[in-house]
Design a protein around this motif. Structure first.
Motif, short mmCIF file in Angstrom:
data_model
loop_
_atom_site.label_atom_id
_atom_site.label_comp_id
_atom_site.label_asym_id
_atom_site.label_seq_id
_atom_site.Cartn_x
_atom_site.Cartn_y
_atom_site.Cartn_z
N SER A 1 3.21 16.55 7.22
CA SER A 1 1.93 16.89 7.84
C SER A 1 1.87 16.21 9.20
CB SER A 1 0.75 16.40 7.00
OG SER A 1 0.67 17.12 5.80
N ARG A 2 1.31 16.91 10.18
CA ARG A 2 1.20 16.38 11.53
C ARG A 2 -0.25 16.03 11.84
NH1 ARG A 2 2.64 19.85 16.91
NH2 ARG A 2 0.47 20.47 16.77
N PHE A 3 -0.43 14.88 12.52
CA PHE A 3 -1.76 14.41 12.89
C PHE A 3 -1.75 13.99 14.35
CE2 PHE A 3 -1.29 13.64 8.39
CZ PHE A 3 -2.48 14.11 7.86
N ASP A 4 -2.91 14.14 15.01
CA ASP A 4 -3.07 13.59 16.35
C ASP A 4 -3.05 12.07 16.24
OD1 ASP A 4 -3.31 16.09 17.55
OD2 ASP A 4 -5.50 16.12 17.30
N LEU A 5 -2.66 11.41 17.30
CA LEU A 5 -2.60 9.95 17.30
C LEU A 5 -3.97 9.33 16.98
CD1 LEU A 5 -0.27 9.27 20.36
CD2 LEU A 5 0.32 9.22 17.92
N SER A 6 -5.03 10.01 17.36
CA SER A 6 -6.38 9.50 17.09
C SER A 6 -6.77 9.61 15.61
CB SER A 6 -7.41 10.25 17.95
OG SER A 6 -7.38 11.63 17.65
N ILE B 1 7.62 7.86 0.83
CA ILE B 1 6.32 8.35 1.28
C ILE B 1 5.94 7.49 2.47
CG2 ILE B 1 3.89 8.70 0.68
CD1 ILE B 1 4.84 8.92 -2.27
N ASP B 2 5.67 8.13 3.62
CA ASP B 2 5.44 7.32 4.81
C ASP B 2 4.54 7.99 5.83
OD1 ASP B 2 7.12 9.31 5.79
OD2 ASP B 2 8.68 7.96 6.45
N VAL B 3 4.20 7.20 6.84
CA VAL B 3 3.58 7.66 8.07
C VAL B 3 4.42 7.08 9.18
CG1 VAL B 3 1.58 7.45 9.62
CG2 VAL B 3 1.21 7.81 7.18
N PHE B 4 4.72 7.89 10.19
CA PHE B 4 5.47 7.38 11.34
C PHE B 4 5.03 8.11 12.59
CE2 PHE B 4 7.86 10.79 9.42
CZ PHE B 4 8.30 11.56 10.49
N LYS B 5 5.30 7.50 13.71
CA LYS B 5 4.96 8.07 15.02
C LYS B 5 6.21 8.70 15.60
CE LYS B 5 2.35 6.21 18.83
NZ LYS B 5 2.08 4.98 19.58
N GLY B 6 6.08 9.93 16.12
CA GLY B 6 7.24 10.60 16.70
C GLY B 6 6.85 11.81 17.51
N ALA B 7 7.79 12.31 18.25
CA ALA B 7 7.56 13.46 19.13
C ALA B 7 7.71 14.77 18.36
CB ALA B 7 8.54 13.43 20.30
N GLY C 1 7.60 17.70 22.73
CA GLY C 1 7.61 16.37 23.35
C GLY C 1 6.33 15.59 23.19
N SER C 2 5.26 16.22 22.69
CA SER C 2 4.00 15.50 22.50
C SER C 2 4.11 14.56 21.31
CB SER C 2 2.85 16.50 22.30
OG SER C 2 3.08 17.30 21.15
N MET C 3 3.47 13.40 21.42
CA MET C 3 3.53 12.39 20.36
C MET C 3 2.46 12.65 19.30
SD MET C 3 6.09 10.52 20.94
CE MET C 3 5.87 9.09 19.92
N HIS C 4 2.85 12.46 18.04
CA HIS C 4 1.95 12.66 16.91
C HIS C 4 2.27 11.63 15.84
CE1 HIS C 4 0.38 16.53 18.28
NE2 HIS C 4 1.59 16.74 18.74
N LEU C 5 1.41 11.59 14.84
CA LEU C 5 1.70 10.86 13.61
C LEU C 5 2.12 11.90 12.57
CD1 LEU C 5 -1.26 8.34 13.44
CD2 LEU C 5 1.12 7.89 14.07
#
Length: 182
Positions: A94-99, A150-156, A160-164
């Motif tokens: 699942s993709r999330f905005d950084l906010s 099972i994780d959460v990580f920050k990546g492009a 190229g936009s950054m997401h969680l």
């Protein structure tokens, strides 16, 4: 004698697959690509034959319901020894905005609570970006290794936009010795 050895070596991967392998969404680790594709197309593509962009991968996008959550996509990965393919890894994402870090972390925690009811919790850790991950279960070939992350990580993203990203990854289970490629 050489023929017997060759036949024996050919059947080793089949014997390994015949063991009691884990199953996820109706497919079993070690199954071949075409068998998995047929089942997964029924589940994630309304029974229609899907077009796949990557060799040795099956990807499905949009509203993937699994473990009480809705994921943006799932990818099934296969190893190939030149003769056969073997399902060896599955990743739900699942993709999330950084906010939306709190929402991503809450999803990870809900998933962890569900999965630890079925799989033994093994250990947890933190990535360099500070996000937690949990390891559960046992690799069927190496009891000391975990099976599910099972994780959460920050990546492009691809653009190229950054997401969680919140993910549940099964495997990899190595049916083929990766050193054979060297």
């Amino acid at each position: 004698m050489k023929l017997r050895i060759l036949i024996f070596l050919f059947f080793i991967p089949m014997m390994l697959v015949a063991q009691n392998m884990p199953k996820v969404v109706g497919v079993t680790f070690g199954w071949d690509y075409s068998k998995c594709k047929e089942i997964l197309d029924r589940r994630f593509n309304a029974g229609e034959d899907s077009y796949q962009y990557e060799k040795n991968q099956l990807s499905y996008h949009g509203n993937i319901d699994f473990a009480g959550e809705t994921f943006d996509y799932v990818v099934f990965y296969f190893q190939n020894d030149g003769f056969s393919t073997y399902l060896n890894k599955v990743t739900f994402v699942s993709r999330f905005d950084l906010s939306d870090a709190d929402i991503a972390k809450k999803e990870r925690e809900r998933l962890f609570e569900v999965f630890k009811q079925k799989y033994e919790f093994r250990w947890s850790g933190k990535y360099p970006d500070g996000y937690l991950f949990y390891i559960l279960g046992h690799d069927p070939f190496d009891y000391e290794d975990g099976f599910i992350c099972i994780d959460v990580f920050k990546g492009a993203a691809g653009d190229g936009s950054m997401h969680l990203w919140t993910s549940v990854q099964y495997g990899p289970i190595n049916f083929i010795d990766i050193n054979d490629d060297i």
